[in-house]
Write a protein that holds these residues in place. Structure first.
Motif, PDB file in Angstrom:
ATOM      1  N   UNK A 482     -15.433  -7.202   5.058  1.00  0.00           N
ATOM      2  CA  UNK A 482     -16.415  -7.976   4.287  1.00  0.00           C
ATOM      3  C   UNK A 482     -15.838  -8.469   2.960  1.00  0.00           C
ATOM      4  N   UNK A 483     -15.079  -7.573   2.331  1.00  0.00           N
ATOM      5  CA  UNK A 483     -14.474  -7.933   1.045  1.00  0.00           C
ATOM      6  C   UNK A 483     -13.508  -9.116   1.212  1.00  0.00           C
ATOM      7  N   UNK A 484     -12.761  -9.094   2.326  1.00  0.00           N
ATOM      8  CA  UNK A 484     -11.815 -10.186   2.572  1.00  0.00           C
ATOM      9  C   UNK A 484     -12.568 -11.510   2.745  1.00  0.00           C
ATOM     10  N   UNK A 485     -13.705 -11.450   3.483  1.00  0.00           N
ATOM     11  CA  UNK A 485     -14.482 -12.674   3.706  1.00  0.00           C
ATOM     12  C   UNK A 485     -14.934 -13.249   2.349  1.00  0.00           C
ATOM     13  N   UNK A 502      -7.336 -11.842   9.616  1.00  0.00           N
ATOM     14  CA  UNK A 502      -8.615 -11.146   9.472  1.00  0.00           C
ATOM     15  C   UNK A 502      -8.699 -10.002  10.486  1.00  0.00           C
ATOM     16  N   UNK A 503      -8.178 -10.242  11.690  1.00  0.00           N
ATOM     17  CA  UNK A 503      -8.242  -9.217  12.762  1.00  0.00           C
ATOM     18  C   UNK A 503      -7.610  -7.889  12.347  1.00  0.00           C
ATOM     19  N   UNK A 504      -6.662  -7.956  11.408  1.00  0.00           N
ATOM     20  CA  UNK A 504      -6.050  -6.693  10.949  1.00  0.00           C
ATOM     21  C   UNK A 504      -7.093  -5.785  10.307  1.00  0.00           C
ATOM     22  N   UNK A 505      -8.165  -6.423   9.787  1.00  0.00           N
ATOM     23  CA  UNK A 505      -9.249  -5.649   9.160  1.00  0.00           C
ATOM     24  C   UNK A 505     -10.287  -5.230  10.193  1.00  0.00           C
ATOM     25  N   UNK A 506     -10.144  -5.701  11.433  1.00  0.00           N
ATOM     26  CA  UNK A 506     -11.122  -5.358  12.479  1.00  0.00           C
ATOM     27  C   UNK A 506     -10.565  -4.317  13.450  1.00  0.00           C
ATOM     28  N   UNK A 507      -9.291  -4.445  13.764  1.00  0.00           N
ATOM     29  CA  UNK A 507      -8.687  -3.539  14.750  1.00  0.00           C
ATOM     30  C   UNK A 507      -7.873  -2.462  14.032  1.00  0.00           C
ATOM     31  N   UNK A 508      -8.578  -1.529  13.423  1.00  0.00           N
ATOM     32  CA  UNK A 508      -7.875  -0.410  12.786  1.00  0.00           C
ATOM     33  C   UNK A 508      -7.242  -0.798  11.469  1.00  0.00           C
ATOM     34  N   UNK A 509      -8.072  -0.881  10.414  1.00  0.00           N
ATOM     35  CA  UNK A 509      -7.543  -1.279   9.106  1.00  0.00           C
ATOM     36  C   UNK A 509      -6.960  -0.068   8.376  1.00  0.00           C
ATOM     37  N   UNK A 510      -6.189  -0.318   7.351  1.00  0.00           N
ATOM     38  CA  UNK A 510      -5.649   0.800   6.556  1.00  0.00           C
ATOM     39  C   UNK A 510      -5.289   0.290   5.165  1.00  0.00           C
ATOM     40  N   UNK A 511      -5.306   1.191   4.158  1.00  0.00           N
ATOM     41  CA  UNK A 511      -4.847   0.751   2.836  1.00  0.00           C
ATOM     42  C   UNK A 511      -3.369   0.379   2.939  1.00  0.00           C
ATOM     43  N   UNK A 512      -3.014  -0.750   2.394  1.00  0.00           N
ATOM     44  CA  UNK A 512      -1.604  -1.152   2.454  1.00  0.00           C
ATOM     45  C   UNK A 512      -1.297  -2.122   1.313  1.00  0.00           C
ATOM     46  N   UNK A 513      -0.015  -2.313   1.088  1.00  0.00           N
ATOM     47  CA  UNK A 513       0.381  -3.207   0.006  1.00  0.00           C
ATOM     48  C   UNK A 513       1.823  -3.631   0.164  1.00  0.00           C
ATOM     49  N   UNK A 514       2.213  -4.570  -0.659  1.00  0.00           N
ATOM     50  CA  UNK A 514       3.592  -5.054  -0.556  1.00  0.00           C
ATOM     51  C   UNK A 514       3.915  -5.965  -1.720  1.00  0.00           C
ATOM     52  N   UNK A 515       5.073  -6.578  -1.626  1.00  0.00           N
ATOM     53  CA  UNK A 515       5.546  -7.397  -2.748  1.00  0.00           C
ATOM     54  C   UNK A 515       6.544  -8.430  -2.259  1.00  0.00           C
ATOM     55  N   UNK A 516       6.775  -9.401  -3.109  1.00  0.00           N
ATOM     56  CA  UNK A 516       7.808 -10.399  -2.838  1.00  0.00           C
ATOM     57  C   UNK A 516       8.709 -10.506  -4.055  1.00  0.00           C
ATOM     58  N   UNK A 517      10.019 -10.513  -3.820  1.00  0.00           N
ATOM     59  CA  UNK A 517      10.988 -10.629  -4.922  1.00  0.00           C
ATOM     60  C   UNK A 517      11.763 -11.929  -4.730  1.00  0.00           C
ATOM     61  N   UNK A 518      11.842 -12.719  -5.777  1.00  0.00           N
ATOM     62  CA  UNK A 518      12.600 -13.974  -5.705  1.00  0.00           C
ATOM     63  C   UNK A 518      14.082 -13.661  -5.895  1.00  0.00           C
ATOM     64  N   UNK A 519      14.855 -13.857  -4.829  1.00  0.00           N
ATOM     65  CA  UNK A 519      16.276 -13.474  -4.893  1.00  0.00           C
ATOM     66  C   UNK A 519      17.007 -14.204  -6.019  1.00  0.00           C
ATOM     67  N   UNK A 520      16.711 -15.493  -6.182  1.00  0.00           N
ATOM     68  CA  UNK A 520      17.447 -16.265  -7.192  1.00  0.00           C
ATOM     69  C   UNK A 520      17.129 -15.761  -8.602  1.00  0.00           C
ATOM     70  N   UNK A 521      15.870 -15.386  -8.818  1.00  0.00           N
ATOM     71  CA  UNK A 521      15.524 -14.850 -10.152  1.00  0.00           C
ATOM     72  C   UNK A 521      16.201 -13.498 -10.364  1.00  0.00           C
ATOM     73  N   UNK A 522      16.244 -12.699  -9.316  1.00  0.00           N
ATOM     74  CA  UNK A 522      16.898 -11.392  -9.411  1.00  0.00           C
ATOM     75  C   UNK A 522      18.381 -11.573  -9.771  1.00  0.00           C
TER      76      UNK A 522
END
Ligand code: 4AD
Length: 547
Positions: A482-485, A502-522
């Motif tokens: 619901x929060x995603x909607x 959206x289906x990831x929130x319907x078929x067995x959701x879980x707390x998760x997280x991630x990140x993106x790093x810009x290689x050129x900036x690094x």
């Protein structure tokens, strides 16, 4: 009546000009060099990034004049060699030398010649590109050959200098050199501490000389736009090629970190029909009659494989139709992204910190990459955990305490998106890595969940580095359907094409997280460079999509 000719004024525009033009504002030259070759005292007006003609600085003038002088010397040396060649041809005195037989020679790569390995005995053969030529006398020439694995100084003397190939040798020609290897005598230097005393050498493919000579392209003083047009040649130079090699080691170090920590690598599609980071930077194209985009981030795809592959990562290109040219924005960049299931926000911050520390330490301790790093950025030291953690609210306070105002002259208040300039000011003043976290929902993406303690804020983080600013953007992800909607609705996004996400929130959701790093900036941060362009093979930014 005075017979003095008035000093001419020339106009130069690297992007739209041509050196066959008249050098007027309407028909400008391409290079300052051409203008100053015509008249060393000319007043030169160059097109600036802001689109106005501005007078070149005295520093630029003296750099370019020095370069013109260097080229003139080169031209005179070429002329002399051509004359010598002509004389020899006329006197039929060209020397012919026999090539050593295949079974008495060993073909080696230059990287195999180093102090740590035994010196190959007998006659060795190297093949490569002429990197530098130094003519000491009629009977002594030093030719530095590059084969992509290193540089080798070759010494040609006596009769070898009188062959047709020696007299016509030009930079960037491909050659084969046969000879015996020796360490350079004490007090003398060479790129790898060795030199190859040639017994035979031959041009495999001759590069042009004269005005088309590669020497005229490898010209540090050329306008940046001209150097970018010649990027395919510039990449052969030592500095840029060291940076590309360094980039390869860093990519490897990221993969090592992920392998050591049991992440699985995936290769998501780059042609997509969904946005991740807002519609304003999407590159749109026609995909068999349907609208499609070049991906801004592979995050949504990474999320879909958490249930099958566990923690995952990808190193792929991302695309942003950025409107402005800045020193940290590209239209295409390499995005190092990871996604992790069943983690907390605190875990996410620790993982970002560990990634940056692991990769920095790996490179610092690497025999080749560490050496390049120390040469290019002698003041670098690997950062140490824990990094400073600063919330968005604390950031706003910091800006207010340090007199940073908005462009309209008013202080920053909660809810403002902090622009690049004050963020950089803060990061450079604090001068250490900052995990800058908990931004208001309104300034962040649709998929970011709220913080439990303060519903106005999200579980989001940017890693800010001195000298560059933001190098990582990450967050926890909304895992409640619901929060995603509501997130889609708030950002005006039609959820239909996102059904798989959206289906990831319907078929067995879980707390998760991630990140993106810009290689050129690094890389720009590690190497202490000014511009992200310098760490790209062929940079793409506003107005440039070639070579
Ligand atoms: O902060 P961003 O937009 O975050 C995302 O794309 C997330 N979806 C990533 C994720 O969570 N998987 O971008 C992440 C990083 C930035 O911190 C920056 O280093 C780099 O990508 N980046 C750029 N680098 C060069 N040129 C640009 N135009 C960039 N835009 C973002």
């Amino acid at each position: 009546m005075s017979d003095q000719t008035p000093t001419p004024t020339f106009h130069v525009c690297a992007k739209a000009g041509s050196d066959t033009n008249a050098g007027t504002a309407e028909a400008p030259f391409k290079t300052v060099e051409h203008a100053l070759t015509l008249s060393p005292t000319a007043e030169v007006m160059e097109m600036s990034e802001e689109g106005e003609f501005k007078k070149i600085s005295s520093k630029t003038r003296s750099r370019v004049l020095k370069n013109i002088e260097k080229q003139e010397k080169q031209r005179q040396a070429d002329e002399l060699r051509a004359k010598q060649l002509q004389e020899r041809l006329e006197a039929s005195k060209l020397v012919q030398i026999e090539r050593p037989s295949a079974d008495e020679t060993t073909y080696i790569k230059i990287r195999d010649v180093c102090e740590e390995k035994p010196v190959p005995e007998g006659i060795v053969l190297i093949k490569g590109w002429v990197h530098r030529i130094r003519i000491q006398s009629k009977k002594l020439m030093f030719v530095v050959v590059r084969d992509g694995t290193g540089l080798m100084q070759c010494v040609l003397n006596d009769q070898l200098c009188e062959t047709y190939d020696a007299l016509t040798l030009t930079r960037e020609s491909t050659v084969e050199v046969y000879g015996t290897l020796n360490q350079v005598p004490k007090g003398k230097t060479s790129p790898n501490g060795f030199e190859l005393k040639a017994v035979f050498f031959k041009i495999i493919s001759a590069a042009p000389g004269g005005k088309d000579s590669a020497d005229n392209i490898f010209n540090d003083d050329a306008n940046p736009e001209v150097l970018l047009d010649q990027r395919h040649m510039v990449l052969r130079d030592q500095g840029p090629s060291d940076i590309m090699r360094f980039r390869a080691f860093v990519l490897n170090a990221f993969r090592t970190h992920y392998n050591d920590n049991n992440y699985c690598e995936v290769t998501p599609p780059l042609m997509v029909q969904t946005q991740v980071e807002g519609g304003s930077t999407l590159f749109k194209f026609d995909y068999y009659g349907q609208d499609a985009y070049l991906t801004q981030s592979s995050q949504l795809y990474l999320e879909t494989v958490l249930p099958s592959l566990g923690d995952v990562y990808c190193i792929a290109q991302s695309f942003r139709a950025e409107k402005s040219r800045t020193r940290r924005h590209l239209s295409e960049y390499t995005h190092v992204e990871a996604e992790c299931s069943f983690i907390s926000f605190e875990d996410l911050l620790n993982r970002v910190e560990k990634l940056v520390c692991d990769v920095s330490n790996h490179i610092w301790n690497h025999p080749v990459a560490g050496k390049i790093l120390r040469e290019v950025n002698p003041s670098f030291t690997p950062p140490e955990a824990p990094f400073l953690r600063m919330s968005y609210i604390e950031g706003i306070e910091w800006l207010n305490e340090h007199g940073q105002l908005k462009p309209d002259g008013t202080p920053y208040v909660f809810g403002d998106d902090i622009p690049e300039a004050p963020e950089r000011y803060m990061t450079d003043s604090i001068n250490r890595p900052i995990l800058f976290h908990s931004f208001p929902a309104e300034v962040k993406s649709f998929y970011m969940p709220r913080r439990e303690e303060d519903n106005r804020l999200t579980e989001s983080v940017d890693l800010l580095m001195p000298g560059v600013g933001e190098i990582v953007g990450g967050s926890m992800r909304i895992w409640d359907l619901e929060e995603l909607m509501k997130g889609y609705e708030r950002e005006g996004i039609d959820p239909t094409p996102y059904y798989w996400f959206t289906d990831q929130r319907r078929y067995g959701s879980c707390p998760h997280g991630g990140y993106g790093l810009g290689l050129e900036r690094f890389l720009t941060w590690m190497l202490g460079l000014h511009h992200v362009r310098d760490v790209c093979l062929y940079p793409r930014f506003t107005g440039r999509c070639r070579p």
